[in-house]
Design an enzyme around this catalytic site. Structure first.
Site, PDB file in Angstrom:
ATOM      1  N   HIS A   1       6.427  26.636 -14.131  1.00 10.67           N
ATOM      2  CA  HIS A   1       6.199  25.913 -12.881  1.00 10.67           C
ATOM      3  C   HIS A   1       7.467  25.899 -12.018  1.00 10.67           C
ATOM      4  O   HIS A   1       8.580  25.753 -12.532  1.00 10.67           O
ATOM      5  CB  HIS A   1       5.807  24.465 -13.161  1.00 10.67           C
ATOM      6  CG  HIS A   1       4.408  24.275 -13.644  1.00 10.67           C
ATOM      7  ND1 HIS A   1       4.026  24.514 -14.941  1.00 10.67           N
ATOM      8  CD2 HIS A   1       3.287  23.854 -12.989  1.00 10.67           C
ATOM      9  CE1 HIS A   1       2.733  24.240 -15.075  1.00 10.67           C
ATOM     10  NE2 HIS A   1       2.261  23.844 -13.908  1.00 10.67           N
TER      11      HIS A   1
ATOM     12  N   ASN B   1      12.284  27.923 -20.206  1.00  5.01           N
ATOM     13  CA  ASN B   1      11.234  27.063 -19.660  1.00  5.01           C
ATOM     14  C   ASN B   1      11.059  25.788 -20.474  1.00  5.01           C
ATOM     15  O   ASN B   1      10.888  24.698 -19.919  1.00  5.01           O
ATOM     16  CB  ASN B   1       9.925  27.846 -19.606  1.00  5.01           C
ATOM     17  CG  ASN B   1       8.778  27.041 -19.034  1.00  5.01           C
ATOM     18  OD1 ASN B   1       8.930  26.329 -18.049  1.00  5.01           O
ATOM     19  ND2 ASN B   1       7.616  27.153 -19.656  1.00  5.01           N
TER      20      ASN B   1
END
Length: 297
Positions: A141, A172
């Site tokens: 994201h 991440n």
């Protein structure tokens, strides 16, 4: 980090301000609290009528655009963020969001969310879930899902593939996740926290002494894998003071033991590398700015 900072050498270009007036109107309609983003100026653009005619040339810009223009900046306004899409990389140039304590709480449930194609992007230029399958990269994201628990729709919107980029899983799930958590924690100390996140594609000097911009692409749609990611935090204190914290992390495994402050870089480095401008927009409204860099207090 010296090598990281030295690598931020791309030329600067277009600014961030062209979308923010539209954002302000939409957020006012949603009864959002006013903040810095709503007050940022729109960059001036010369009107077509002000362009002098060229003798023997087209009668004006309208004639040149008779059959349309092949491409324009693709601005997407979502429930929880504003995004500028780059069809060449199949991902965002930048994503802007506003964090407030009340938006970090609510009924938004990540278990009800699924990554999905962005149908507002032409099929030639969009990423698909199949592009990520078997690639070895996470769908990372840019506007984090946990930033927008205040409504299911707001959280759902963060799962458009236009809001994600191929990200090394270790990054991440660890260091980058820690930076996102830190960004949210700042809402306890500041009235408004504005976050701009995006990819970087930085040059590297190779054995022949020349510098090249090289990056992997994944899937049949050739989704670009960034070499680095940036995150710009614009922090608005209750008294109106503005503080800036700007980070760059490589798209590679990063030791969680390294303090986040080690990834602080001068805002000028990000502006040069990304082609975006932040400081002029902020100074036009705030008048002064305190930039926090590694080692500063």
């Amino acid at each position: 980090m010296r090598a990281l900072r030295a690598g931020l050498t791309l030329a600067s270009g277009a600014g961030l301000g062209a979308v923010v007036e539209g954002w302000r109107r939409r957020r006012e309609d949603a009864r959002a609290a006013p903040g810095l983003l709503g007050r940022l100026p729109v960059l001036p653009v010369a009107a077509a009528a002000e362009l002098p005619p060229v003798p023997g040339g087209p009668r004006g810009p309208g004639e040149l655009a008779k059959y349309g223009l092949p491409g324009l900046a693709q601005l997407k306004s979502r429930e929880s963020y504003v995004l500028c899409y780059d069809p060449r990389t199949r991902g965002a140039l930048w994503v802007v969001e506003q964090l407030r304590p009340e938006r970090l709480r609510g009924d938004g449930d990540r278990r009800e969310c699924d990554f999905r194609e962005d149908d507002s992007v032409h099929a030639y230029h969009r990423a698909t879930n199949a592009d990520y399958r078997g690639s070895g990269f996470d769908r990372g994201h840019l506007a984090a899902a946990a930033n927008h628990r205040w409504s299911q729709k707001a959280m759902d919107d963060t799962f458009y593939l236009s809001n994600v980029a191929p990200q090394v899983p270790h990054l991440n799930q660890n260091a980058w996740n820690n930076l996102e958590k830190y960004s949210r924690s700042l809402t306890r100390s500041y009235q408004n926290v504005y976050v701009c996140t995006g990819p970087l594609f930085l040059p590297r000097t190779e054995a022949d002494g020349k510098s090249y911009v090289k990056y992997q692409v994944i899937g049949k749609n050739h989704v670009a894998v960034p070499t680095h990611f940036f995150k710009v935090l614009i922090l608005e204190a209750a008294g109106g003071q503005i503080e800036l914290r700007t980070y760059v992390m490589p798209n590679a495994p990063v030791d969680e033991a390294i303090p986040l402050e080690r990834f602080l870089v001068p805002i000028e480095s990000i502006e040069r590398a990304s082609g975006l401008l932040f400081v002029p927009n902020i100074l036009a409204r705030a008048g002064s700015l305190k930039a926090i860099t590694a080692g500063s207090k």
